[in-house]
Design a protein around this motif. Sequence first.
Motif, PDB file in Angstrom:
ATOM      1  N   GLN A 197       0.833  -1.211   0.000  1.00 14.36           N
ATOM      2  CA  GLN A 197       0.000   0.000   0.000  1.00 14.36           C
ATOM      3  C   GLN A 197       0.864   1.256   0.000  1.00 14.36           C
ATOM      4  OE1 GLN A 197      -1.119   2.592   2.275  1.00 14.36           O
ATOM      5  NE2 GLN A 197       0.643   2.223   3.621  1.00 14.36           N
TER       6      GLN A 197
ATOM      7  N   LYS B 281      -5.172  -4.046  -0.185  1.00 16.82           N
ATOM      8  CA  LYS B 281      -3.977  -4.891  -0.253  1.00 16.82           C
ATOM      9  C   LYS B 281      -4.040  -6.000   0.799  1.00 16.82           C
ATOM     10  CE  LYS B 281      -2.586  -2.274  -3.499  1.00 16.82           C
ATOM     11  NZ  LYS B 281      -2.782  -2.746  -4.917  1.00 16.82           N
TER      12      LYS B 281
ATOM     13  N   LEU C 121      -0.382  -7.534  -6.021  1.00 24.04           N
ATOM     14  CA  LEU C 121      -0.473  -6.503  -4.996  1.00 24.04           C
ATOM     15  C   LEU C 121       0.098  -5.184  -5.492  1.00 24.04           C
ATOM     16  CD1 LEU C 121       0.661  -8.389  -1.731  1.00 24.04           C
ATOM     17  CD2 LEU C 121      -1.653  -7.995  -2.562  1.00 24.04           C
TER      18      LEU C 121
END
Length: 818
Positions: free
Chosen positions: A634, A702, A715
Amino acid sequence: MGVRGLQGFVGSTCPHICTVVNMRELAEQHRNKYPGCTPTIVVDAMCCLRYWYTPESWICGGQWREYYSALRDFVTAFTSAGIKLIFFFDGMVEPGKRDEWVKRRLKNNREISKIFHYIKSKRDQPGRNMFFIPSGLAIFTRFALKTLGQETFCSLQEADYEVASYGLQHNCLGILGEDTDYLIYDTCPYFSIGDLCLESLQTIMLCREKLCESLGLHVADLPLLACLLGNDITPEGMFESFRYKCLSSYASVKENAGKKGNIILAVSDYISKVLHLYQGEKKIEEMLPLGPNKALFYKGVTSYLLPGQKSPWLVLKPKGVITENQMVSLNPESKQEDPMCIDPEFKQEVAVCTNPESMQEVPMCTDPEPTQEASMCSDPDSKQEVPMCSDPDFKPEVPMCTDPDSKPEVSLYTNPESKQNLPSEIDTEFNLEALMSAQPEVKQEDAMEMEPEVKQATVVSESEILKVARMHHVHSESYLVYNIMSSGEVECSNTLEDQLDQALPSQAFIYRPVRQRVYSLLLGDWKDEASTGPVVKEWFVYPGNSLKHPDLVRPLQMTIQGGTPTLEVLWLSQEPAAQARRLDTLLACFNLSSSREELQAVESPLRALCCLLVYLFVQVDTLSLEDLHAFIAQALCLQGKSTSQLMHLQLDYINSRAVQLGSLLVRGLTTLVLVNSACGFPWTTSEFMPWNVFDGKLFHQKYLQSEKGYAVEVLLEQNRSWLTKFHNLKAVVCKACSKENRRIVGRTHWNSHYSVGGKGDRATAPTGRAPHTAIPGSHGETRVQGEECGKRINAQTPPSFQGVIRVTSPSLISKDSS
């Protein structure tokens, strides 16, 4: 907040008090009336947080880019209209307000339990009716506003008092907030933030003069009315029987006013017809059933008196008639003493606040013998309940008295990012006692739970250092540092934590070892073999904590190569080597000195986040490899996202554990603010501002992907450059953790990975109950009975947590912490 029942009364019974105004037009009128003076609005920031937080998502830890954008729009709307904004934030909880603070925190705990129940049953975010502001919102709002070029102040006492004082003394256009106390203060006009239309700058102005006209009162009567109705100082139950007596004899009951509205009308009628009649002939305590609550009542009334103001309801003994035991020294560096003033028939001392210009005396009193009826009275041993100090050379209302445009030049080390200079009050005649109230002595029942050598935290004696700490506090550049040094007492509000989650300890415990090292750094001068150091009062909210008493926490010594530097070196030194010392100290606070080289190699703004992740994964054994992947992914993906993209991001569902992890990381960022400011700002604050390193909804996405076993490439949204950075960051975290014998594994390996105890101060999660249920402070502060019980508790309590004085009964370990 404010006066009980007054907000509803104004809206339902006296709507004419509320007038629709346009602040752009009012600003123009102000400029015409005062040429050369910029129209200024004082903003009670704590009242505005809910209004400012407009992002739809709030459950995942905060949509910080969206929030920052909303703040920028708010500031732009006013500056484009030629209106200057001055923001005030609460800087501390006054002792007399602690009971009210606790009551609200416990209420919030119940709301948070409902939120997690909803998430688990619906797998969705609750509606706005259950809205709970993201953790750290107030702290990071200060820095966001400073980044936007706004003047931002942190209070040294009750924030609404400083707001009202600033508005009055600087002839401000008005106060923007949502607190009925601003109807009581005799200050500039009060505007409602809740009714503000940002596009037109139109809102509601609540007029105290019209309120008085409706109630048959004078403006000077409003503090009396507020205390009789109940506010944050005088509990609602204190005058309950009196209010009902007024209501029973009130002849003009209105059906549309409701019960509380009629009580307000009845009490006002009694003041205007009965009390006014005998005013001057009789003293207020002869006309009201004050009883043992006399001091608390006086304190409530005087809390509304701004500098230069006095109340017709307070009668003081003529100046000069004093005795030796009525003297109090307000300046430890001065031999002059200011008298206490006592009402002729009022046996309790009333501290006098003298305005340096008007020389009018304002009583400031506390109840030395609080009763059950006055449960909100401050600690009788505390010296902190004086709202305004009386040294004529010192003005504690620093932010209110300082000319915003003045820029005094003082050669002291400060935050390199700060564009604000030191306040002009930092001089040789600085009144230290006005800043540092003596810490209350430990009560007898607390002392029974301590080892004999434990000492209460004391203030730092170096005046220059305390001045710098105070300056950073006032200008919103630090977090908790001044509170620790001046009173040895800190607090942290509620966090979105699931009290039924047995796998994650509370953030209060996870970051406690860091705070303990900061205490060691700030309180200093106790590092001898015969002493275990002072203790700091922590009012931290966590599941199971009744908040009846603070946790008494000892400092934790840390090892730094070359020795721990002094605060003079960290804060004042301009030597090139000092910056390296600051960084060494910061890393030592997180116990990461051995990973200095690897962390320094990480680029900004990911360096601070990487430091935090290493600490978290060393500290909490139940964090997995999947969690690490989600945190790193993230942070990297955030660098390539626009505010609009983040706003339109959609989640499949809401996971309660991910919610708690999001809040946990944000609390870690606030801890970085504390450590960075305590160490003299080795890192720029932008490195750990959440809008640069964290987005709640993106992290949640995520996390869900990582939980499902998605590949790292997925991801990272197939971005090859992010993939390289991902592996580098992961390697830094894993290598640093391995030095602490912490191997990060996937969830499939968890069963064999759990262990009791752990290395250093790690918050290990043993099988069965999570460690935070065995932590001191919860379940009514039950004391351990017998030596064997103590062993059982300490076996499941990380070593750093054993530095907390109070402990709970081991029989509670197996119970839910609800």
